[in-house]
Design a protein around this motif. Structure first.
Motif, PDB file in Angstrom:
ATOM      1  N   HIS A 235     -13.512 -16.742  41.198  1.00  0.00           N
ATOM      2  CA  HIS A 235     -12.876 -17.899  41.789  1.00  0.00           C
ATOM      3  C   HIS A 235     -11.375 -17.782  41.541  1.00  0.00           C
ATOM      4  CE1 HIS A 235     -16.947 -18.809  41.341  1.00  0.00           C
ATOM      5  NE2 HIS A 235     -16.850 -20.077  41.674  1.00  0.00           N
TER       6      HIS A 235
ATOM      7  N   THR B 165     -17.404 -15.480  55.483  1.00  0.00           N
ATOM      8  CA  THR B 165     -16.560 -14.548  54.752  1.00  0.00           C
ATOM      9  C   THR B 165     -15.921 -13.607  55.766  1.00  0.00           C
ATOM     10  OG1 THR B 165     -18.383 -12.968  54.406  1.00  0.00           O
ATOM     11  CG2 THR B 165     -18.005 -14.612  52.691  1.00  0.00           C
TER      12      THR B 165
ATOM     13  N   GLU C   2     -23.963 -19.443  50.662  1.00  0.00           N
ATOM     14  CA  GLU C   2     -23.214 -19.434  49.412  1.00  0.00           C
ATOM     15  C   GLU C   2     -23.957 -18.589  48.380  1.00  0.00           C
ATOM     16  OE1 GLU C   2     -20.337 -19.878  46.685  1.00  0.00           O
ATOM     17  OE2 GLU C   2     -20.227 -20.426  48.804  1.00  0.00           O
TER      18      GLU C   2
ATOM     19  N   ASN D 274     -12.414 -22.959  44.755  1.00  0.00           N
ATOM     20  CA  ASN D 274     -12.800 -21.741  45.470  1.00  0.00           C
ATOM     21  C   ASN D 274     -14.238 -21.359  45.172  1.00  0.00           C
ATOM     22  OD1 ASN D 274      -9.730 -21.165  44.290  1.00  0.00           O
ATOM     23  ND2 ASN D 274      -9.945 -20.893  46.493  1.00  0.00           N
TER      24      ASN D 274
ATOM     25  N   THR E 262     -17.841 -19.099  49.969  1.00  0.00           N
ATOM     26  CA  THR E 262     -17.842 -19.349  51.416  1.00  0.00           C
ATOM     27  C   THR E 262     -17.094 -20.629  51.775  1.00  0.00           C
ATOM     28  OG1 THR E 262     -19.983 -20.501  51.268  1.00  0.00           O
ATOM     29  CG2 THR E 262     -20.034 -18.145  51.760  1.00  0.00           C
ATOM     30  N   TYR E 263     -16.546 -21.325  50.791  1.00  0.00           N
ATOM     31  CA  TYR E 263     -15.785 -22.552  51.032  1.00  0.00           C
ATOM     32  C   TYR E 263     -14.584 -22.590  50.087  1.00  0.00           C
ATOM     33  CZ  TYR E 263     -19.314 -24.924  53.952  1.00  0.00           C
ATOM     34  OH  TYR E 263     -20.176 -25.280  54.971  1.00  0.00           O
ATOM     35  N   ASN E 264     -13.465 -23.119  50.565  1.00  0.00           N
ATOM     36  CA  ASN E 264     -12.289 -23.338  49.738  1.00  0.00           C
ATOM     37  C   ASN E 264     -11.765 -24.746  49.961  1.00  0.00           C
ATOM     38  OD1 ASN E 264     -12.166 -20.778  48.551  1.00  0.00           O
ATOM     39  ND2 ASN E 264     -10.923 -19.936  50.201  1.00  0.00           N
TER      40      ASN E 264
ATOM     41  N   SER F 182     -14.719 -21.370  54.775  1.00  0.00           N
ATOM     42  CA  SER F 182     -14.590 -19.913  54.712  1.00  0.00           C
ATOM     43  C   SER F 182     -13.917 -19.504  53.422  1.00  0.00           C
ATOM     44  CB  SER F 182     -13.766 -19.403  55.899  1.00  0.00           C
ATOM     45  OG  SER F 182     -12.473 -19.983  55.878  1.00  0.00           O
ATOM     46  N   SER F 183     -14.033 -18.234  53.116  1.00  0.00           N
ATOM     47  CA  SER F 183     -13.379 -17.675  51.942  1.00  0.00           C
ATOM     48  C   SER F 183     -13.027 -16.225  52.227  1.00  0.00           C
ATOM     49  CB  SER F 183     -14.297 -17.759  50.718  1.00  0.00           C
ATOM     50  OG  SER F 183     -13.644 -17.291  49.559  1.00  0.00           O
TER      51      SER F 183
ATOM     52  N   ASP G  96      -6.516 -17.523  49.979  1.00  0.00           N
ATOM     53  CA  ASP G  96      -6.938 -18.909  50.168  1.00  0.00           C
ATOM     54  C   ASP G  96      -5.815 -19.658  50.874  1.00  0.00           C
ATOM     55  OD1 ASP G  96      -7.820 -21.501  50.065  1.00  0.00           O
ATOM     56  OD2 ASP G  96      -7.529 -21.727  47.899  1.00  0.00           O
TER      57      ASP G  96
ATOM     58  N   TYR H 174     -18.676 -10.591  48.768  1.00  0.00           N
ATOM     59  CA  TYR H 174     -18.109 -11.677  49.563  1.00  0.00           C
ATOM     60  C   TYR H 174     -16.637 -11.415  49.911  1.00  0.00           C
ATOM     61  CZ  TYR H 174     -22.231 -14.608  49.122  1.00  0.00           C
ATOM     62  OH  TYR H 174     -23.508 -15.107  49.240  1.00  0.00           O
ATOM     63  N   TYR H 175     -16.087 -10.393  49.317  1.00  0.00           N
ATOM     64  CA  TYR H 175     -14.716  -9.962  49.635  1.00  0.00           C
ATOM     65  C   TYR H 175     -14.778  -8.494  50.032  1.00  0.00           C
ATOM     66  CZ  TYR H 175     -14.091 -14.244  47.056  1.00  0.00           C
ATOM     67  OH  TYR H 175     -14.200 -15.545  46.635  1.00  0.00           O
TER      68      TYR H 175
END
Length: 468
Positions: free
Chosen positions: A2, A228, A239, A307, A310-312, A331-332, A336, A438-439
């Motif tokens: 995060h 993502t 998530e 963070n 999948t959400y910010n 999204s993420s 950010d 996720y990244y």
């Protein structure tokens, strides 16, 4: 993983109930101006969906949304969004309510108020509730079994996983951002109130504020999957599986409801705690972090970011102008954008020209894509030229040849230890391969460099041995 954006310089005082009075230099934001800025931000960031709310004093200036969710529905002010670590300000408020009720004490040890809390470290007996909320308890991802906490099914189970953990410092002496602090705080709320944490929030926090669409994973349907980014393409994903039932990041809400939350936190509308408690929550300690609130770099706003994978989200309160802001996205990615968007809104509220968020994520992913392609090409080239490389080393010592192989081996070693390397970069926060997916552009690029190094190394060794 995060990416916590809590910054701080102490702000003297607290938001007064009269915060609706504009400070010199502040401007009156119009819904049209906010919509125009949102459209520009959507275009520059390429985010799939954004919802936001701006408040001033006891009124919502504008609550709106743009883009779509993963099911093709338009994002509006009423779209459910995960707000991740913005939940901490809500958890801190719940704790302070119980402190005011006399059911909890900030400065008594946690073990006296939650006897089930035990750790394999005698110093843990000196952790107070204040330490938890200030993130100065000594708890750290490095010394707690984060994998075990992810498999917990209740806050009671979660606290039980602490038994094998240790501290990194004496309580009260060092600041370290750790979600465990707020999940333990949530369990304290349960123990002190005799109600599930989720029920307490619904009955004592969300209900009085009229936040009828707000709750947690325990009592609300999960929002649509977020997105993502994969080399500038948004991919819907659920998530990351883990413990989402605590006080660190479990809240699901809407922009409309966040407006009610911000109004209360600017000293207007229904008040959940006294002004003194609000002051305590916003008084920075050690790392200039209070209790669920930090302060912006210039020291002129109370802020917090959140963070997930999948959400910010980001929120802020400006005590000088009486404005409140919350920005959420479904999204993420590697950057950010909610925080820069929030800062842009704050600039507009002061009569300043907002800085439109840049294309940091897009350019970063382009650079990683180029790196990936270039690495694969160099790997092929290294294999093709392996025989030439081996001929140039004829007659050299084994040590010399090994040293010349080292540059190609280093990326392989880096990739093998990539989660550990990222944990160090993230300041000791636990990073896993599951999180890294996720990244994806980042591990893909590093993996391509490692693959190129491995192919080149193997080809060179085979060529050297064949000429043995």
């Amino acid at each position: 993983m995060h990416r916590v954006l809590i910054t701080a310089v102490i702000i003297v005082g607290l938001v007064a109930p009269s915060s609706a009075v504009a400070a010199p230099g502040s401007a009156v934001l119009s819904p049209a101006a906010i919509d125009d800025f949102l459209a520009k931000a959507m275009d520059s960031t390429g985010l799939p969906g954004i919802s936001l709310v701006v408040t001033r004093g006891d009124s919502v200036v504008h609550a709106t949304g743009a883009g779509q969710d993963s099911q093709g529905n338009p994002i509006t002010a009423d779209s459910p969004m995960r707000i991740a670590s913005l939940s901490k300000s809500i958890t801190a408020t719940a704790v302070m309510m119980l402190v005011e009720d006399g059911h909890l004490s900030l400065d008594r040890p946690v073990v006296e108020q939650l006897p089930e809390f035990r750790m394999d470290d005698a110093r843990a007996d000196r952790i107070t509730v204040r330490h938890l909320l200030n993130q100065t308890s000594g708890l750290s991802d490095r010394t707690v079994d984060i994998g075990a906490t992810d498999h917990a099914r209740s806050l009671t189970d979660y606290v039980a996983t602490m038994r094998t953990g240790a501290l990194v410092a004496e309580p009260g002496t060092r600041w370290a951002y750790c979600n465990v602090n707020y999940d333990i705080a949530a369990r304290l709320v349960e123990a002190a109130s005799g109600r599930d944490f989720d029920d307490f929030l619904r009955e004592r926090v969300f209900g009085p504020l009229g936040m009828t669409a707000s709750g947690t994973d325990a009592n609300l349907p999960a929002p649509p999957d977020g997105f993502t980014s994969l080399f500038r393409q948004w991919v819907p994903r659920p998530e990351l599986a883990g413990f989402l039932g605590g006080g660190a990041g479990s809240v699901i809400t809407t922009a409309a409801d966040m407006g009610r939350w911000l109004i209360s936190n600017t000293g207007n509308g229904p008040q959940l705690v006294t002004a003194q408690s609000l002051t305590t929550m916003r008084t920075p300690v050690l790392h200039r972090y209070g209790m669920g609130w930090g302060t912006e770099e210039e020291g002129d706003m109370f802020v917090h970011s959140g963070n997930l994978f999948t959400y910010n989200a980001a929120q802020a309160i400006d005590p000088n102008t009486g404005y409140g802001f919350a920005v959420m996205t479904n999204s993420s990615g590697l950057a950010d954008d909610t925080y820069p968007i929030m800062l842009g809104l704050a600039a507009m509220s002061r009569g300043q020209t907002p800085e439109i968020p840049g294309r940091t994520r897009q350019w970063t992913e382009i650079a990683l894509a180029v790196t990936t392609v270039a690495a694969l090409g160099l790997g092929v080239l290294g294999a093709i030229r392996a025989r030439r490389w081996a001929r140039a080393r004829l007659g050299k010592s084994v040590w010399w040849t090994g040293a010349r192989l080292l540059p190609a081996v280093v990326p392989v070693l880096l990739f093998a230890a990539f989660p550990l390397v990222m944990s160090v970069i993230m300041g000791g926060r636990t990073v896993t391969w599951a999180q890294l997916t996720y990244y994806a552009p980042l591990p893909i690029a590093v993996g391509a460099v490692a693959a190129a190094g491995l192919v080149t190394t193997v080809a060179r060794l085979r060529s050297v041995s064949s000429r043995g």
